[in-house]
Design an enzyme around this catalytic site. Structure first.
Site, PDB file in Angstrom:
ATOM      1  N   CYS A 107       0.835  -1.332  -0.149  1.00  0.00           N
ATOM      2  CA  CYS A 107      -0.157  -0.049  -0.005  1.00  0.00           C
ATOM      3  C   CYS A 107       0.970   1.242  -0.106  1.00  0.00           C
ATOM      4  O   CYS A 107       1.726   1.182   0.767  1.00  0.00           O
ATOM      5  CB  CYS A 107      -1.035   0.042   1.223  1.00  0.00           C
ATOM      6  SG  CYS A 107      -1.739   1.464   1.493  1.00  0.00           S
ATOM      7  N   GLU A 142       5.801   0.255 -13.494  1.00  0.00           N
ATOM      8  CA  GLU A 142       4.541   0.536 -13.859  1.00  0.00           C
ATOM      9  C   GLU A 142       3.530   0.900 -12.578  1.00  0.00           C
ATOM     10  O   GLU A 142       2.914   0.102 -12.356  1.00  0.00           O
ATOM     11  CB  GLU A 142       4.131  -1.059 -14.565  1.00  0.00           C
ATOM     12  CG  GLU A 142       4.832  -1.195 -15.928  1.00  0.00           C
ATOM     13  CD  GLU A 142       4.216  -2.336 -16.496  1.00  0.00           C
ATOM     14  OE1 GLU A 142       3.732  -3.163 -15.815  1.00  0.00           O
ATOM     15  OE2 GLU A 142       4.528  -2.463 -17.822  1.00  0.00           O
ATOM     16  N   CYS A 153      -5.629   3.591   4.400  1.00  0.00           N
ATOM     17  CA  CYS A 153      -6.320   4.462   3.177  1.00  0.00           C
ATOM     18  C   CYS A 153      -7.670   4.891   3.751  1.00  0.00           C
ATOM     19  O   CYS A 153      -7.670   6.037   3.375  1.00  0.00           O
ATOM     20  CB  CYS A 153      -6.314   3.413   2.164  1.00  0.00           C
ATOM     21  SG  CYS A 153      -4.835   3.090   1.204  1.00  0.00           S
ATOM     22  N   GLU A 298      10.069  -0.723 -22.416  1.00  0.00           N
ATOM     23  CA  GLU A 298       9.872  -2.137 -22.807  1.00  0.00           C
ATOM     24  C   GLU A 298       9.241  -2.476 -23.851  1.00  0.00           C
ATOM     25  O   GLU A 298       7.931  -1.907 -23.804  1.00  0.00           O
ATOM     26  CB  GLU A 298       9.249  -2.951 -21.333  1.00  0.00           C
ATOM     27  CG  GLU A 298       9.614  -2.893 -20.057  1.00  0.00           C
ATOM     28  CD  GLU A 298       8.922  -3.597 -18.887  1.00  0.00           C
ATOM     29  OE1 GLU A 298       8.067  -4.199 -19.329  1.00  0.00           O
ATOM     30  OE2 GLU A 298       9.129  -3.195 -18.091  1.00  0.00           O
TER      31      GLU A 298
END
Ligand code: GLA
Ligand code: ZN
Length: 656
Positions: A107, A142, A153, A298
């Site tokens: 997280c 990514e 959160c 990539e």
């Protein structure tokens, strides 16, 4: 212009490194990206850093003239960190906590995760700041929006809402929580959009704010790394490998902290087979993130797949994809990965070399491409695509359509692609830019359904049209405000005057079709959505010829100031867009590429008045393409007269 490769020295015996580096150099490879998944080897136990192996690998590569991009290794936190701080594991929408064993099991709002991320970033940055082998950094790998549902959160989301709305009264009012008795009398009562009894059907305003928050969480996580890298390694660049048409993080925001953006391109990856235009659109989307050239971090170099495999790239396709990337604004194409791994999840995600490490046909194809690129580098260096058409892009609109797709075919990338594909078929280069971009350089701007429309954006578009621009507005524009609640003005809301129409009724068609005719009698087929339009000053371009709204207007055009505003109240198939956009292009004084065959892309790069034309045959059959007389042939088959015959997957480049 360079080519590179993604390399994992930690997967191979050290005695192999010099062999790899030499083979790389012989193929023309001048960059590698490495280390982005190697945290457990860089910090095997807490606080015990060991960079010696990476130092040696960099030295071996540098000896062959190869520079490195180092990934901060935070996409794969090591087991010891999770054992000590299990709260780092994110929770999914059913509040189930993930465990160890793949990647991204973290997280980004967790304070311990952030602290350890800062520590490893700072330690690496200090160690490598002056290393001549290191050219720059890739943050993490990514990034996705931090769609986590853990207690941290939840607490941070509530703080974020308090900051945004100031009071619970304001939040209740903004979200309309009176619906289903959801008014909050304490901040701690506000949930994340957990999937509970009623599935995903939380209040749409809550859902949109959560998506914004999840995206900002990722952006701020990256920001911490960027600040550390800038402070400690100021001479090295910072980029990130984005995912093309990915959408859980706002790439415009993520890109602000970077020197340039990169992305990972798998044109025939096993999950996107049969979508030939996806990379074409994704290159333009990525170039639009910062409005400048980019890297492919990539690029597919073989069969892809984890448990199952894609078909192999047909000989010539890797070269074609590489030229396609360059044509659309890449300045470096880096292949994933050097050699197929012997172990782990990605054993079948093939690299340039097979498991046996022997250079074979893909190595030869890439070497051939690198020789071609080197021969044209002096020509092409410093050039970039420049287009007179823009499609506006927005992650917030994208999320709003994910929250309420409304009808099949309205999802954001579906909408963008229908326009982008048609412009591609017409051989018209397209930028994909945010609402904040300078629109004055475009002759034509396309607005996909701009569902959440702010007044100031409607005004900006109005000024663009009045100054002489041509604007296409799509159905579902102006339905809501930025809170994700519905507006009360007649549709298309704040842009109705500019479009000179009012939506009298609508029908969410989805897959259903409805005939449409143009004034000259052309018949087309509409689908996805149908607005019944009442022109209020606009001329009718197309009307429904039966189906839902017989005789009523479907597409209109309104002249305002020096420009015009088209309103597409419906969508359709390729013929629908080809036919209507040819009229829109004429209205914008933009010449299509006449005679461009299907599956052939025409792209341009320019520099100081010089223009290079790239013709790319993405199809599996030979194609004859008209070429401008006087175009100077640089690569590929020569034109015979004013036509060039491009073989399947062939490429031709001209200076025009
Ligand atoms: C992504 C990742 C790589 C690798 C490839 C193949 O693009 O960035 O690390 O996992 O996919 O799956
Ligand atoms: Zn979390």
């Amino acid at each position: 212009m360079n080519i590179g490769v993604d390399y994992y020295p930690e997967h191979w015996d050290e005695s192999r490194w010099p062999v790899d580096a030499k083979l790389m150099r012989e193929a023309g490879i001048t960059f590698v990206r490495l280390a982005e998944f190697s945290w457990c080897k860089l910090e095997p136990t807490e606080g015990n850093y060991d960079f010696s192996w990476l130092d040696r690998a960099l030295a071996v590569l540098h000896k062959e003239g190869i520079k490195s991009v180092l990934g901060t290794p935070t996409a794969t936190p090591p087991a010891w960190l999770h054992e000590r701080y299990p709260e780092i594991y994110p929770a999914d929408a059913k509040k189930y906590r993930l465990g160890f064993g793949t990647r991204l099991q973290r997280c980004l709002n967790n304070e311990d995760m952030r602290r350890y991320s800062r520590l490893i970033t700072e330690t690496m940055a200090k160690h490598y700041a002056k290393n001549p082998a290191v050219a720059g950094w890739q943050t993490d790998n990514e990034f996705e929006g931090n769609l986590c549902y853990c207690e941290t959160c939840a607490a941070k989301f509530r703080e974020w809402l308090r900051e945004k709305y100031g009071s619970l009264e304001a939040l209740n009012e903004a979200w309309g929580t009176i619906f289903w008795s959801q008014e909050y009398s304490g901040w701690s009562q506000i949930p994340l959009p957990w999937e509970v009894k009623c599935g995903k059907s939380h209040n749409p305003s809550l859902q949109l704010d959560y998506r914004r928050f999840a995206s900002e969480s990722t952006v701020s996580f990256q920001h911490e790394q960027v600040e550390i890298l800038r402070a400690n390694a100021p001479e090295q660049f910072i980029t990130h490998n984005m995912m093309g048409l990915h959408d859980s993080v706002d790439y415009f925001e993520l890109g602000k902290d970077l020197d340039f953006v990169s992305w990972d391109n798998y044109p025939a990856g096993f999950w996107i087979q049969g979508e030939p235009t996806r990379s074409d659109l994704a290159h333009d989307v990525i170039r639009g993130i910062k409005g400048r050239n980019f890297w492919v971090m990539e690029e597919q170099s073989g069969i892809t797949g984890w448990e199952t495999m894609s078909r192999r790239p047909v000989p010539g396709q890797i070269r074609l994809w590489s030229w396609q990337a360059i044509a659309q604004g890449a300045d470096l194409v880096q292949y994933f990965r050097w050699r197929s791994c012997l172990f782990g999840t990605e054993q079948y995600w093939h690299g340039i070399l097979n498991h046996d490490g022997v250079p074979r046909r893909r190595y030869r194809e890439i070497k051939g491409f690198s020789e071609e690129l080197a021969s044209l580098s002096a020509e092409l260096d410093g050039s970039s695509p420049e287009n007179s058409v823009a499609i506006l892009n927005s992650y917030e609109q994208n999320w709003a359509f994910q929250i309420q797709p409304q009808a099949k075919g309205l999802l954001w990338w579906d909408q963008v692609r229908r326009y982008h594909d048609a412009l591609g078929r017409a051989g018209v280069g397209t930028d994909v830019v945010p609402m904040g971009a300078d629109l004055s350089k475009y002759r034509l701007v396309i607005l996909p359904g701009w569902y959440l429309l702010r007044e100031r954006d409607a005004e900006k578009l109005g000024a663009y049209v009045k100054a002489g621009g041509v604007l296409v507005v799509s159905a579902r524009t102006g339905v809501k405000n930025e809170l994700n609640t519905c507006r009360t003005e007649p549709l298309p809301g704040p842009i109705a005057d500019l479009a000179g129409v009012e939506v009298d009724d609508y029908d969410p068609l989805g897959d259903a079709t409805c005939p449409v005719t143009l004034a000259d009698g052309t018949s087309l087929s509409a689908s996805v959505w149908a607005d019944a339009l009442v022109p209020k000053g606009a001329e009718t371009v197309a009307s429904y010829a039966g189906g839902c709204f017989p005789g009523e207007a479907a597409v209109t055009r309104n002249e305002t100031g020096k420009g015009s505003c088209w309103y597409f109240g419906t969508a359709g198939d390729a013929a629908f867009y080809d036919s209507l956009l040819s009229r829109v292009l004429e209205d914008s004084s933009i010449e299509p590429y006449r005679g461009l065959p299907p599956n052939v892309a025409a792209k341009y790069r320019v520099r100081n008045g010089a223009t290079w034309l790239f013709l790319l045959n993405l199809g599996s059959a030979e194609a004859s393409v008209p070429v401008h007389k006087g175009a100077k042939h640089l690569l590929g088959p020569e034109a015979e007269g004013d036509t060039v015959r491009l073989p399947a997957y062939g490429v031709a480049i001209y200076r025009i």
